[in-house]
Design a protein around this motif. Sequence first.
Motif, short mmCIF file in Angstrom:
data_model
loop_
_atom_site.label_atom_id
_atom_site.label_comp_id
_atom_site.label_asym_id
_atom_site.label_seq_id
_atom_site.Cartn_x
_atom_site.Cartn_y
_atom_site.Cartn_z
N ALA A 1 18.27 -23.54 20.78
CA ALA A 1 19.34 -23.20 20.05
C ALA A 1 20.61 -23.72 20.33
O ALA A 1 21.63 -24.32 19.55
CB ALA A 1 19.34 -21.88 19.62
N THR A 2 20.96 -23.97 21.74
CA THR A 2 22.01 -24.39 22.17
C THR A 2 22.24 -25.94 22.05
O THR A 2 23.27 -26.58 21.98
CB THR A 2 22.14 -24.05 23.79
OG1 THR A 2 21.80 -22.65 24.15
CG2 THR A 2 23.21 -24.51 24.35
N ARG A 3 20.88 -26.48 22.15
CA ARG A 3 20.90 -28.01 22.11
C ARG A 3 21.19 -28.30 20.62
O ARG A 3 21.88 -29.37 20.43
CB ARG A 3 19.60 -28.65 22.29
CG ARG A 3 19.45 -28.88 23.87
CD ARG A 3 18.05 -29.56 24.11
NE ARG A 3 16.98 -29.00 23.44
CZ ARG A 3 15.94 -28.66 24.10
NH1 ARG A 3 15.80 -28.55 25.45
NH2 ARG A 3 14.73 -28.04 23.49
N VAL A 4 20.67 -27.80 19.70
CA VAL A 4 20.88 -27.96 18.19
C VAL A 4 22.51 -27.81 17.89
O VAL A 4 23.05 -28.53 17.14
CB VAL A 4 20.08 -26.92 17.42
CG1 VAL A 4 20.42 -27.04 16.03
CG2 VAL A 4 18.62 -27.45 17.47
N GLN A 5 23.10 -26.79 18.61
CA GLN A 5 24.32 -26.56 18.17
C GLN A 5 25.22 -27.55 18.77
O GLN A 5 26.18 -27.89 18.22
CB GLN A 5 24.94 -25.30 18.77
CG GLN A 5 26.10 -24.52 18.60
CD GLN A 5 26.55 -23.20 18.96
OE1 GLN A 5 25.83 -22.86 20.08
NE2 GLN A 5 27.38 -22.58 18.41
N ARG A 6 24.88 -28.09 19.90
CA ARG A 6 25.64 -29.19 20.59
C ARG A 6 25.77 -30.34 19.77
O ARG A 6 26.48 -31.11 19.47
CB ARG A 6 25.32 -29.58 22.00
CG ARG A 6 25.77 -28.69 22.97
CD ARG A 6 25.25 -29.13 24.44
NE ARG A 6 25.15 -28.21 25.29
CZ ARG A 6 24.21 -27.93 26.36
NH1 ARG A 6 23.56 -29.10 26.41
NH2 ARG A 6 23.95 -27.00 27.10
N ASP A 7 24.49 -30.68 19.11
CA ASP A 7 24.18 -31.67 18.48
C ASP A 7 25.08 -31.68 16.99
O ASP A 7 25.40 -32.93 16.62
CB ASP A 7 22.58 -32.07 17.93
CG ASP A 7 21.83 -32.36 19.34
OD1 ASP A 7 22.43 -33.01 20.14
OD2 ASP A 7 20.30 -32.50 19.21
#
Length: 171
Positions: A160-166
């Motif tokens: 979820a953190t990676r998706v939010q950064r993307d």
Amino acid sequence: MRTATSSSKFLKSVVLVTCLAGAGYAMAGAPEAENGRYTLSTTADGVLRLDTRSGAVSTCGNSGSGWACYAVPDERAAMDSEIGRLQAENERLKAELASREPTVSGKTEEALPKSDSLKRSEPKATENERKIEIPLPSDRDVDRMMSFLEQAWRRLVEMATRVQRDVNGKI
């Protein structure tokens, strides 16, 4: 000159009549069943040919040496022959079984003795006192399950953190 023209007309008429008669004979000489006997359908590999008289199906293709047609195996005929073979074998086995002597002698409809081991065992508890016991997992099993759930949760949060950064463009 008149005779040459009339004989030429006569000759033309004879040729025309002969040609028409020959064409009519050729058409009448060929059996009507031959006209339209085969139905062709194109496939990726060539042509599929159906013989409308016999029902035989063939695949035709152009190999290096020319066109060749090969009969498609008839599954229906293979199944019918297998059914016939199995029916004959079944009849043979029935006849062999009927020719054997019976192996059990005496009356078979007698009641079983009361001390027979095949008798249904009595339930240990009465109908009102039935209890269902479910074995609980051991502490080791619970620890393994908790460790698995913790790993799955951490991976989900990281994803979820990676998706939010993307999405925010902070790659």
